[in-house]
Enzyme design. Structure first.
Site, mmCIF file in Angstrom:
data_model
loop_
_atom_site.group_PDB
_atom_site.id
_atom_site.type_symbol
_atom_site.label_atom_id
_atom_site.label_comp_id
_atom_site.label_asym_id
_atom_site.label_seq_id
_atom_site.Cartn_x
_atom_site.Cartn_y
_atom_site.Cartn_z
ATOM 1 C CG ASN A 51 -1.794 1.199 1.307
ATOM 2 O OD1 ASN A 51 -1.907 1.962 0.344
ATOM 3 N ND2 ASN A 51 -2.432 1.400 2.455
ATOM 4 C CE LYS A 67 -0.192 3.274 4.499
ATOM 5 N NZ LYS A 67 -0.144 3.333 5.932
ATOM 6 C CG HIS A 120 -5.888 1.515 4.708
ATOM 7 N ND1 HIS A 120 -5.457 2.572 5.470
ATOM 8 C CD2 HIS A 120 -4.887 0.603 4.735
ATOM 9 C CE1 HIS A 120 -4.240 2.302 5.933
ATOM 10 N NE2 HIS A 120 -3.868 1.116 5.500
ATOM 11 C CD GLU A 144 -3.138 5.341 6.403
ATOM 12 O OE1 GLU A 144 -3.081 5.391 5.154
ATOM 13 O OE2 GLU A 144 -2.256 4.807 7.098
ATOM 14 C CD GLU A 160 -3.734 -3.348 6.661
ATOM 15 O OE1 GLU A 160 -2.833 -3.791 5.956
ATOM 16 O OE2 GLU A 160 -4.078 -2.148 6.645
ATOM 17 N N GLY A 196 1.698 1.701 10.711
ATOM 18 C CA GLY A 196 2.681 2.788 10.720
ATOM 19 C C GLY A 196 3.293 3.039 12.088
ATOM 20 C CB SER A 239 4.306 -2.474 12.090
ATOM 21 O OG SER A 239 3.907 -1.146 12.372
HETATM 22 P P1 PGA Z 1 2.476 -0.067 7.616
HETATM 23 O O1 PGA Z 1 1.100 0.195 6.862
HETATM 24 O O2 PGA Z 1 3.102 -1.292 7.004
HETATM 25 O O3 PGA Z 1 3.294 1.165 7.363
HETATM 26 O O4 PGA Z 1 2.175 -0.276 9.046
HETATM 27 C C1 PGA Z 1 0.228 -0.871 6.587
HETATM 28 C C2 PGA Z 1 -0.991 -0.388 5.860
HETATM 29 O O5 PGA Z 1 -1.288 0.812 5.925
HETATM 30 O O6 PGA Z 1 -1.673 -1.183 5.206
#
Ligand code: PGA
Length: 258
Positions: A14, A16, A100, A102, A170, A176, A216
């Site tokens: 992803n 983003k 997601h 976000e 997730e 993140g 992560s």
């Molecule tokens: P990350 O993000 O690996 O930076 O934790 C995962 C995601 O947003 O799907």
């Protein structure tokens, strides 16, 4: 999960709101060169809308797929700024990330709207990757199982074995953040998700759904996470922006399934 993918490991990236068009193209060309012949691996690259049309042709006849990071729930109409499933389809996009963390956190997406998008994607033959997961507050209140059960019930309502999909667990507090649940907890949660999906939608449908872990994940933990029972693959955010980190994670994910 496509039936032919059952023995494979699935990794989605992803990106983003990162990368220029040029950087995106260079990355995908390198990825295709290094990974197109790895049979046990299915890679799904969720990229910003403007790059999808240019990137899809670079992946023709490979197991690397280009996905959108979101889409709207209707086919056409006066919805300024939105992008629909038929539009994505018309540029060769095969997969879409839905719900997601976000999208939920910054744009107020709810399970019901994720489901409308899910149904729309399936209607147009686009494979959805549906994100679910609890917030840290929900976890602290002991609501994790209730939340996940509700999300499975609502977000993928209407799922059928003819239309493949993925569920990405997730935990929202792990995205993140540089922290993941303990491996044992990831395994337990995935078992719970598998049982929940089976109880609600039946064995056959459940077997057609790949359940992936995200939050992560990087080259250090990809191997261990992919060896866990009921984990069919992983989702990678930050580490997918860096080719070396992402390619090492892909190799480790494949090694875990050997
Ligand atoms: P990350 O993000 O690996 O930076 O934790 C995962 C995601 O947003 O799907």
């Amino acid at each position: 999960m496509e039936h032919s993918d059952v023995e494979k490991v699935v990794v989605f990236a992803n990106w983003k709101m990162y990368k220029t068009a040029e950087e995106a193209k260079t990355f995908i060309n390198m990825l295709v060169k290094d990974f197109k012949d790895i049979e046990k691996l299915v890679t799904i690259m969720c990229v910003p809308y403007p790059y999808i049309a240019a990137l899809c042709p670079l992946c023709t006849d490979t197991q690397i797929h280009i996905a959108a990071e979101n889409m709207y729930e209707l086919d056409w109409g006066a919805y300024t700024g939105e992008v629909s499933a038929p539009m994505l389809k018309s540029v060769g996009c095969s997969h879409v990330l839905l719900g997601h963390s976000e999208r939920r956190g910054y744009f107020g997406e709810k399970d019901e709207s994720v489901n409308r998008k899910f149904r729309c994607a399936q209607k147009h033959g686009i494979t959805p990757i549906v994100c679910i997961g609890e917030t840290s507050e929900e976890k602290q209140k002991g609501l994790m199982h209730d939340i996940l059960q509700r999300q499975i019930k609502i977000c993928i309502d209407g799922v059928s074995k003819e239309n493949p999909c993925y569920v990405a667990y997730e935990p929202r507090w792990a995205i993140g953040a540089g922290i993941t649940p303990e491996l044992g907890d990831i395994e337990k949660t995935h078992r719970f998700l598998r049982e929940t999906v089976t109880a609600r939608y039946g064995e056959e449908v459940s077997q057609s759904i790949g359940i992936l872990y995200g939050g992560s994940v990087n080259k250090e933990n990809a191997y261990d996470i992919c060896t866990l029972e009921h984990v069919d693959g992983i989702g990678i955010g930050s580490c997918s922006l860096d080719f070396d980190c992402f390619s090492a994670s892909l190799r480790n994910a494949v090694a875990a399934k050997e």
